[in-house]
Scaffold this active site. Structure first.
Site, mmCIF file in Angstrom:
data_model
loop_
_atom_site.group_PDB
_atom_site.id
_atom_site.type_symbol
_atom_site.label_atom_id
_atom_site.label_comp_id
_atom_site.label_asym_id
_atom_site.label_seq_id
_atom_site.Cartn_x
_atom_site.Cartn_y
_atom_site.Cartn_z
ATOM 1 N N ASN A 47 0.565 -0.929 -0.200
ATOM 2 C CA ASN A 47 -0.118 0.150 -0.094
ATOM 3 C C ASN A 47 1.381 1.375 0.060
ATOM 4 O O ASN A 47 1.853 1.894 0.560
ATOM 5 C CB ASN A 47 -1.338 0.295 1.614
ATOM 6 C CG ASN A 47 -0.751 -0.192 2.501
ATOM 7 O OD1 ASN A 47 0.466 -1.014 2.673
ATOM 8 N ND2 ASN A 47 -1.181 0.031 3.668
ATOM 9 N N ILE A 48 0.481 2.002 -0.485
ATOM 10 C CA ILE A 48 1.333 3.642 -0.917
ATOM 11 C C ILE A 48 0.485 4.905 -0.377
ATOM 12 O O ILE A 48 -0.995 5.022 -1.521
ATOM 13 C CB ILE A 48 2.049 3.952 -2.464
ATOM 14 C CG1 ILE A 48 2.535 2.069 -2.848
ATOM 15 C CG2 ILE A 48 2.158 5.036 -1.986
ATOM 16 C CD1 ILE A 48 2.765 2.221 -4.366
ATOM 17 N N GLU A 49 1.072 5.525 1.029
ATOM 18 C CA GLU A 49 -0.354 6.643 0.684
ATOM 19 C C GLU A 49 -0.100 7.439 0.149
ATOM 20 O O GLU A 49 1.701 7.939 -0.113
ATOM 21 C CB GLU A 49 -0.373 7.126 2.072
ATOM 22 C CG GLU A 49 -1.176 4.802 3.008
ATOM 23 C CD GLU A 49 -1.432 5.675 4.617
ATOM 24 O OE1 GLU A 49 -2.118 5.030 5.331
ATOM 25 O OE2 GLU A 49 -0.793 6.755 5.262
ATOM 26 N N CYS A 58 -4.496 0.222 -2.631
ATOM 27 C CA CYS A 58 -4.161 -0.830 -2.029
ATOM 28 C C CYS A 58 -2.921 -1.557 -2.403
ATOM 29 O O CYS A 58 -2.434 -2.065 -3.967
ATOM 30 C CB CYS A 58 -5.337 -1.679 -1.689
ATOM 31 S SG CYS A 58 -6.914 -0.388 -0.578
ATOM 32 N N GLU A 60 -3.132 -4.830 -3.079
ATOM 33 C CA GLU A 60 -3.625 -5.755 -3.984
ATOM 34 C C GLU A 60 -3.677 -4.806 -5.575
ATOM 35 O O GLU A 60 -3.525 -6.065 -6.515
ATOM 36 C CB GLU A 60 -4.526 -6.984 -3.025
ATOM 37 C CG GLU A 60 -5.882 -5.573 -2.978
ATOM 38 C CD GLU A 60 -5.808 -5.091 -1.421
ATOM 39 O OE1 GLU A 60 -5.061 -4.668 -1.091
ATOM 40 O OE2 GLU A 60 -6.916 -5.225 -1.135
ATOM 41 N N CYS A 91 -10.673 -3.853 -0.060
ATOM 42 C CA CYS A 91 -11.719 -3.060 0.072
ATOM 43 C C CYS A 91 -13.040 -3.095 -0.949
ATOM 44 O O CYS A 91 -12.601 -3.999 -2.052
ATOM 45 C CB CYS A 91 -11.040 -1.700 -0.172
ATOM 46 S SG CYS A 91 -10.126 -1.196 -1.953
ATOM 47 N N CYS A 94 -11.013 -2.741 -4.866
ATOM 48 C CA CYS A 94 -10.111 -3.829 -4.886
ATOM 49 C C CYS A 94 -11.105 -4.954 -5.492
ATOM 50 O O CYS A 94 -10.748 -5.798 -6.064
ATOM 51 C CB CYS A 94 -9.133 -4.130 -3.686
ATOM 52 S SG CYS A 94 -7.509 -2.642 -3.765
HETATM 53 ZN ZN LIG Z 1 -8.612 -1.915 -2.132
#
Ligand SMILES: [Zn+2]
Length: 130
Positions: A47-49, A58, A60, A91, A94
Site C-alpha cells: 500500500n502506498i499512501e 492498496c 493488492e 476493500c 479492490c
Molecule cells: Zn483496496
C-alpha cells in the site's frame, strides 16, 4: 502458520517482503500482496499512501495492475498480508479490480491465526458488470 502448499507459502513470503516497502506515513497500517500467474510468475505490491488520501493505493491493486500492465491475462492466486491482528480483507474497490482482472484467482488472506481462502464470488457477490 498452517502449511497449505508450496505456492501459497511462496506467495506469503513474497507478500510479507513487499509489505516492508509500504509507504504509510499517515496510518502506519502496512499491507503487502503477491499474486501468482498461471505461468508461475509472481508480482507484488504494497500500500502506498498519499497526502491526498483518496489517491492512496492498496497493495493488492498495485500487484494486480503491475501484472496487467505487463500483459498478464491469467492470475492463479493472490495473497494479502497486513500488520494488523486480524484479517485484512480487500476493500470494495479492490474486490471489483480482482473481479475484473483476476476473476478465477484463489484469494488468500493471512492473519495471525492462519490463512483464509476465498473466491471473488464469495467476496463480491453481484459484482458490477459493464
Ligand atoms: Zn483496496
Amino acid at each position: 502458520m498452517p502449511k497449505i502448499n508450496d505456492y501459497v507459502e511462496r506467495l506469503y513470503r513474497e507478500a510479507v517482503k513487499a509489505m516492508k516497502n509500504a509507504i504509510v506515513p499517515y496510518s502506519g497500517f502496512r499491507v503487502g500482496a503477491a499474486l501468482l500467474t498461471t505461468e508461475h510468475k509472481v508480482y507484488t505490491g504494497c500500500n502506498i499512501e498519499n497526502p491526498s488520501l483518496m489517491l492512496s493505493e492498496c497493495a493488492e491493486r498495485v500487484a494486480i495492475l503491475k501484472a496487467v500492465s505487463d500483459g498478464v491475462k491469467d492470475v492463479r492466486a493472490i495473497m494479502i498480508v497486513s500488520g494488523m491482528e486480524g484479517y485484512c480483507h480487500p476493500c470494495g474497490s479492490c474486490r471489483q479490480i480482482i473481479y475484473e482482472f483476476a476473476r478465477d484467482a484463489e484469494i488468500f488472506i493471512a492473519g495471525k491465526k492462519g490463512i483464509r481462502k476465498y473466491s471473488i464470488e464469495e467476496l463480491l457477490p453481484h459484482a458490477f458488470k459493464a
